[in-house]
Design a protein around this motif. Sequence first.
Motif, PDB file in Angstrom:
ATOM      1  N   LEU A  48       0.800  39.211  61.009  1.00  0.00           N
ATOM      2  CA  LEU A  48      -0.469  38.961  61.095  1.00  0.00           C
ATOM      3  C   LEU A  48      -0.922  38.054  62.317  1.00  0.00           C
ATOM      4  O   LEU A  48      -1.797  37.714  62.812  1.00  0.00           O
ATOM      5  CB  LEU A  48      -0.951  38.311  59.816  1.00  0.00           C
ATOM      6  CG  LEU A  48      -2.361  37.628  59.763  1.00  0.00           C
ATOM      7  CD1 LEU A  48      -3.490  38.798  59.862  1.00  0.00           C
ATOM      8  CD2 LEU A  48      -2.576  36.893  58.311  1.00  0.00           C
ATOM      9  N   ALA A  49       0.154  36.768  62.350  1.00  0.00           N
ATOM     10  CA  ALA A  49      -0.035  35.825  63.094  1.00  0.00           C
ATOM     11  C   ALA A  49       0.039  36.502  64.483  1.00  0.00           C
ATOM     12  O   ALA A  49      -0.781  35.947  65.256  1.00  0.00           O
ATOM     13  CB  ALA A  49       1.129  34.571  62.979  1.00  0.00           C
ATOM     14  N   GLU A  50       0.787  37.325  64.821  1.00  0.00           N
ATOM     15  CA  GLU A  50       0.983  37.918  66.162  1.00  0.00           C
ATOM     16  C   GLU A  50      -0.347  38.653  66.502  1.00  0.00           C
ATOM     17  O   GLU A  50      -0.692  38.637  67.633  1.00  0.00           O
ATOM     18  CB  GLU A  50       2.193  38.908  66.213  1.00  0.00           C
ATOM     19  CG  GLU A  50       2.326  39.606  67.585  1.00  0.00           C
ATOM     20  CD  GLU A  50       3.655  40.296  67.636  1.00  0.00           C
ATOM     21  OE1 GLU A  50       3.376  41.412  68.028  1.00  0.00           O
ATOM     22  OE2 GLU A  50       4.821  39.991  67.008  1.00  0.00           O
ATOM     23  N   ASP A  51      -1.022  39.252  65.461  1.00  0.00           N
ATOM     24  CA  ASP A  51      -2.168  40.012  65.686  1.00  0.00           C
ATOM     25  C   ASP A  51      -3.668  39.199  65.673  1.00  0.00           C
ATOM     26  O   ASP A  51      -4.531  39.656  65.678  1.00  0.00           O
ATOM     27  CB  ASP A  51      -2.508  41.142  64.495  1.00  0.00           C
ATOM     28  CG  ASP A  51      -1.348  42.115  64.634  1.00  0.00           C
ATOM     29  OD1 ASP A  51      -0.614  42.251  65.705  1.00  0.00           O
ATOM     30  OD2 ASP A  51      -1.026  42.811  63.670  1.00  0.00           O
ATOM     31  N   ALA A  52      -3.432  38.024  65.235  1.00  0.00           N
ATOM     32  CA  ALA A  52      -4.647  37.263  65.113  1.00  0.00           C
ATOM     33  C   ALA A  52      -5.715  36.976  66.090  1.00  0.00           C
ATOM     34  O   ALA A  52      -6.769  37.281  65.867  1.00  0.00           O
ATOM     35  CB  ALA A  52      -4.159  35.604  64.886  1.00  0.00           C
ATOM     36  N   GLN A  53      -5.094  37.394  67.496  1.00  0.00           N
ATOM     37  CA  GLN A  53      -6.243  37.252  68.489  1.00  0.00           C
ATOM     38  C   GLN A  53      -6.924  38.568  68.671  1.00  0.00           C
ATOM     39  O   GLN A  53      -8.268  38.461  68.661  1.00  0.00           O
ATOM     40  CB  GLN A  53      -5.627  36.896  69.988  1.00  0.00           C
ATOM     41  CG  GLN A  53      -6.576  36.681  70.946  1.00  0.00           C
ATOM     42  CD  GLN A  53      -5.984  35.884  72.351  1.00  0.00           C
ATOM     43  OE1 GLN A  53      -4.583  36.193  72.412  1.00  0.00           O
ATOM     44  NE2 GLN A  53      -6.611  35.816  73.187  1.00  0.00           N
ATOM     45  N   SER A  54      -6.429  39.569  68.281  1.00  0.00           N
ATOM     46  CA  SER A  54      -6.984  40.853  68.422  1.00  0.00           C
ATOM     47  C   SER A  54      -7.866  41.080  67.257  1.00  0.00           C
ATOM     48  O   SER A  54      -8.707  41.982  67.097  1.00  0.00           O
ATOM     49  CB  SER A  54      -5.838  42.108  68.323  1.00  0.00           C
ATOM     50  OG  SER A  54      -5.232  42.063  67.246  1.00  0.00           O
ATOM     51  N   LEU A  55      -7.878  40.203  66.217  1.00  0.00           N
ATOM     52  CA  LEU A  55      -8.590  40.383  64.923  1.00  0.00           C
ATOM     53  C   LEU A  55      -9.609  39.233  65.071  1.00  0.00           C
ATOM     54  O   LEU A  55     -10.462  39.003  63.816  1.00  0.00           O
ATOM     55  CB  LEU A  55      -7.833  39.928  63.771  1.00  0.00           C
ATOM     56  CG  LEU A  55      -6.724  41.123  63.182  1.00  0.00           C
ATOM     57  CD1 LEU A  55      -5.842  40.419  62.351  1.00  0.00           C
ATOM     58  CD2 LEU A  55      -7.298  42.525  62.961  1.00  0.00           C
ATOM     59  N   ASN A  56      -9.927  38.665  66.262  1.00  0.00           N
ATOM     60  CA  ASN A  56     -10.944  37.594  66.607  1.00  0.00           C
ATOM     61  C   ASN A  56     -10.568  36.280  65.846  1.00  0.00           C
ATOM     62  O   ASN A  56     -11.680  35.606  65.475  1.00  0.00           O
ATOM     63  CB  ASN A  56     -12.452  38.139  66.329  1.00  0.00           C
ATOM     64  CG  ASN A  56     -12.611  39.218  67.277  1.00  0.00           C
ATOM     65  OD1 ASN A  56     -12.274  39.099  68.492  1.00  0.00           O
ATOM     66  ND2 ASN A  56     -13.076  40.361  66.785  1.00  0.00           N
TER      67      ASN A  56
END
Length: 116
Positions: A48-56
Motif C-alpha cells: 500500500l505504501a508503495e502504491d500510495a502515489q498511484s492511488l492519489n
Amino acid sequence: MIDPARLADEIESNEEVLMALAANGDIAELPRTIDVHFKGPQDAIEQLAEDAQSLNFRFFEFGDFEDGDWAADLQVDGPVTRQALKALITRALEIEISHGVEFDGWGCLAENGSPE
C-alpha cells in the motif's frame, strides 16, 4: 464491492468528528492535509505504501500494533465537507478490498483560514 452498510456506518461515525472540528472554528470547505490510516499484515501495508502515489495519496509513515499488524498513514489534501468525506471513505474502503488492509479512520486539524 463495498458493503453499503459499512460505508453508511463509517459516514455516520464522522458526524461526531465534524461537530468537534466545527466547535473548534473549522471551515469544512477549506482544504487541509487529511491523514488516512490503514492497518494489516506487513506485506500488504508495504505494498500500500508503495502504491500510495498511484492511488492519489502521499505515504506518510509506518507504525505497528501489539497484535503484529502494521499500519500505514497516508495523506491527501482536501476539504472535510460531508460530500468530500464520503468520497474519501469510499476510496479508503476500495483500498481495503484491493490491498487486503483495513481502513482505520482519518484525522485532520481544524482549518479556520487564519495564517499559521
